[in-house]
Write a protein that holds these residues in place. Structure first.
Motif, PDB file in Angstrom:
ATOM      1  N   LEU A 240       0.832  -1.202   0.000  1.00 11.70           N
ATOM      2  CA  LEU A 240       0.000   0.000   0.000  1.00 11.70           C
ATOM      3  C   LEU A 240       0.868   1.254   0.000  1.00 11.70           C
ATOM      4  O   LEU A 240       1.848   1.342   0.743  1.00 11.70           O
ATOM      5  CB  LEU A 240      -0.927   0.006   1.218  1.00 11.70           C
ATOM      6  N   PHE A 241       0.482   2.230  -0.822  1.00  8.49           N
ATOM      7  CA  PHE A 241       1.266   3.458  -0.947  1.00  8.49           C
ATOM      8  C   PHE A 241       0.553   4.672  -0.354  1.00  8.49           C
ATOM      9  O   PHE A 241       1.175   5.713  -0.155  1.00  8.49           O
ATOM     10  CB  PHE A 241       1.589   3.721  -2.419  1.00  8.49           C
ATOM     11  N   GLU A 242      -0.733   4.526  -0.074  1.00  7.09           N
ATOM     12  CA  GLU A 242      -1.500   5.614   0.543  1.00  7.09           C
ATOM     13  C   GLU A 242      -2.619   5.004   1.368  1.00  7.09           C
ATOM     14  O   GLU A 242      -3.373   4.161   0.870  1.00  7.09           O
ATOM     15  CB  GLU A 242      -2.090   6.557  -0.505  1.00  7.09           C
ATOM     16  N   VAL A 243      -2.718   5.414   2.625  1.00  4.64           N
ATOM     17  CA  VAL A 243      -3.727   4.867   3.523  1.00  4.64           C
ATOM     18  C   VAL A 243      -4.311   5.982   4.378  1.00  4.64           C
ATOM     19  O   VAL A 243      -3.729   7.061   4.525  1.00  4.64           O
ATOM     20  CB  VAL A 243      -3.137   3.780   4.459  1.00  4.64           C
ATOM     21  N   ASP A 244      -5.480   5.712   4.950  1.00  5.30           N
ATOM     22  CA  ASP A 244      -6.029   6.500   6.045  1.00  5.30           C
ATOM     23  C   ASP A 244      -5.778   5.717   7.322  1.00  5.30           C
ATOM     24  O   ASP A 244      -5.778   4.480   7.318  1.00  5.30           O
ATOM     25  CB  ASP A 244      -7.534   6.737   5.855  1.00  5.30           C
ATOM     26  N   LEU A 245      -5.579   6.419   8.433  1.00  3.17           N
ATOM     27  CA  LEU A 245      -5.332   5.769   9.711  1.00  3.17           C
ATOM     28  C   LEU A 245      -6.418   6.135  10.714  1.00  3.17           C
ATOM     29  O   LEU A 245      -6.796   7.297  10.826  1.00  3.17           O
ATOM     30  CB  LEU A 245      -3.981   6.190  10.298  1.00  3.17           C
ATOM     31  N   LEU A 246      -6.903   5.116  11.447  1.00  5.83           N
ATOM     32  CA  LEU A 246      -7.787   5.331  12.585  1.00  5.83           C
ATOM     33  C   LEU A 246      -7.086   4.754  13.802  1.00  5.83           C
ATOM     34  O   LEU A 246      -6.943   3.536  13.930  1.00  5.83           O
ATOM     35  CB  LEU A 246      -9.150   4.662  12.370  1.00  5.83           C
ATOM     36  N   GLY A 247      -6.607   5.634  14.675  1.00  7.19           N
ATOM     37  CA  GLY A 247      -5.885   5.204  15.860  1.00  7.19           C
ATOM     38  C   GLY A 247      -6.689   5.465  17.108  1.00  7.19           C
ATOM     39  O   GLY A 247      -7.105   6.601  17.363  1.00  7.19           O
ATOM     40  N   PHE A 248      -6.929   4.419  17.889  1.00 11.20           N
ATOM     41  CA  PHE A 248      -7.705   4.513  19.120  1.00 11.20           C
ATOM     42  C   PHE A 248      -6.783   4.336  20.324  1.00 11.20           C
ATOM     43  O   PHE A 248      -6.053   3.343  20.414  1.00 11.20           O
ATOM     44  CB  PHE A 248      -8.806   3.446  19.110  1.00 11.20           C
ATOM     45  N   SER A 249      -6.806   5.291  21.251  1.00  7.98           N
ATOM     46  CA  SER A 249      -6.047   5.215  22.499  1.00  7.98           C
ATOM     47  C   SER A 249      -4.548   5.089  22.200  1.00  7.98           C
ATOM     48  O   SER A 249      -3.982   5.967  21.538  1.00  7.98           O
ATOM     49  CB  SER A 249      -6.579   4.058  23.341  1.00  7.98           C
ATOM     50  N   LEU A 250      -3.877   4.035  22.658  1.00 11.14           N
ATOM     51  CA  LEU A 250      -2.469   3.848  22.328  1.00 11.14           C
ATOM     52  C   LEU A 250      -2.267   3.852  20.819  1.00 11.14           C
ATOM     53  O   LEU A 250      -1.275   4.378  20.311  1.00 11.14           O
ATOM     54  CB  LEU A 250      -1.962   2.530  22.933  1.00 11.14           C
ATOM     55  N   GLY A 251      -3.220   3.274  20.091  1.00  9.40           N
ATOM     56  CA  GLY A 251      -3.143   3.287  18.631  1.00  9.40           C
ATOM     57  C   GLY A 251      -3.138   4.692  18.058  1.00  9.40           C
ATOM     58  O   GLY A 251      -2.569   4.942  16.990  1.00  9.40           O
ATOM     59  N   GLY A 252      -3.768   5.642  18.764  1.00  7.74           N
ATOM     60  CA  GLY A 252      -3.750   7.032  18.326  1.00  7.74           C
ATOM     61  C   GLY A 252      -2.373   7.657  18.472  1.00  7.74           C
ATOM     62  O   GLY A 252      -1.971   8.507  17.661  1.00  7.74           O
ATOM     63  N   CYS A 253      -1.631   7.256  19.502  1.00 11.41           N
ATOM     64  CA  CYS A 253      -0.249   7.726  19.658  1.00 11.41           C
ATOM     65  C   CYS A 253       0.598   7.201  18.501  1.00 11.41           C
ATOM     66  O   CYS A 253       1.397   7.939  17.903  1.00 11.41           O
ATOM     67  CB  CYS A 253       0.324   7.257  20.985  1.00 11.41           C
ATOM     68  N   VAL A 254       0.412   5.915  18.184  1.00  9.95           N
ATOM     69  CA  VAL A 254       1.136   5.303  17.064  1.00  9.95           C
ATOM     70  C   VAL A 254       0.774   5.995  15.753  1.00  9.95           C
ATOM     71  O   VAL A 254       1.648   6.274  14.918  1.00  9.95           O
ATOM     72  CB  VAL A 254       0.839   3.794  16.997  1.00  9.95           C
TER      73      VAL A 254
END
Length: 291
Positions: free
Chosen positions: A104-118
């Motif tokens: 994948l060369f382009e993505v959207d990210l949904l980070g929840f809690s610790l995942g949001g820090c990442v």
């Protein structure tokens, strides 16, 4: 437009999708892929102690109705091999390795809690990879956290059917009812469920989250490096990572929107899943303000 590894429409749900594996750099990553074969994939970055089956099907399945959605276990979590890092930067590198392995060369990210820090770390370091960013119930580097105190309180409530009920939801009847419904949804899948790796995951993850919040970020360097459109979401009564973090991120990010959900705790996206999915769809489908 990004083409994934399956052609046509994938009708699988979080409860029925097969667990797939992809290996590289010494780690065998477990993941599930939902939704159509084309479109910008939405990568889900999970909370402290969570695995693929800790996501709410009501959120994941609805988001996958019109876009590719990928839930995965980062290194050492669930059925992924490797060792869970004790710092956010290494978790971000592992997540980027996973995305690269998928081609994948382009993505959207949904980070929840610790995942949001990442997610913040990835977006700050990989501007070309991340198109849009959704940060839920999380904190900026140097932000406020009460992880250990909240965990201790939740696990002391021995009458709770699951520690996530006091962890993610408020004491109001409405929030508790939503919490019980959430727990029921997460337990629908019976076959091929993800695994809980205990302290091998939670110990380093706790250190990573606490260190992230305890480390000052002079000039808000991480947030200032994030140029992508960002949706910041929090529950009004989040006791683990308070809503003040959301407002702090909103003020420092160059292109952010802020949503606070009423009478909700750390799991606001699960309590208000219908509104959350609607807000995320609107955000992801909108043209960039800087376009």
């Amino acid at each position: 437009m990004t083409q994934l590894d399956i052609t046509g429409q994938d009708a699988a749900t979080l409860e029925t999708a097969p667990t797939r594996y992809i290996e590289g750099n010494g780690i065998r990553f477990a993941y599930r892929r939902l939704g159509p074969a084309t479109g910008t994939p939405l990568i889900l970055l999970q909370h402290f102690s969570g695995n693929i089956d800790a996501w709410d099907p009501a959120v994941v399945n609805a988001l996958a109705a019109d876009r590719p959605v990928i839930a995965f276990d980062n290194a050492g979590v669930g059925r992924s091999t490797g060792q869970t890092p004790d710092n956010v930067a290494a978790m971000a590198r592992d997540a980027v390795d996973f995305i690269d392995l998928l081609g994948l060369f382009e993505v959207d990210l949904l980070g929840f809690s610790l995942g949001g820090c990442v997610a913040q770390q990835i977006a700050a370091e990989h501007g070309q990879l991340v198109r849009k960013l959704i940060l839920v119930g999380t904190a900026p580097k140097g932000g406020e956290e009460h992880l250990l105190a909240v965990l201790q309180d939740a696990f002391s409530q021995t009458d709770a059917p699951d520690p996530r009920l006091p962890l993610f939801f408020t004491n109001s009847p409405a929030s508790q009812s939503s919490g019980l419904a959430f727990l029921k949804r997460t337990k629908v899948r019976q076959d091929d469920r993800d695994t809980d790796n205990g302290s091998a995951v939670t110990d380093p993850q706790a250190k990573a989250l606490i260190t992230w919040c305890a480390t000052p970020d002079p000039g808000h360097a991480v947030l200032r490096a994030i140029r992508q459109p960002t949706l910041v979401v929090s529950g009004s009564r989040d006791t683990m990572l308070p809503a003040s973090n959301a407002y702090a991120m909103f003020k420092q990010l160059s292109n952010a929107q802020l949503i606070l959900y009423p009478d909700s705790g750390h799991g606001s996206l699960f309590q208000h899943h219908g509104m959350f999915v609607s807000h995320v769809r609107t955000f992801l489908e909108a043209q960039s303000a800087t376009a």
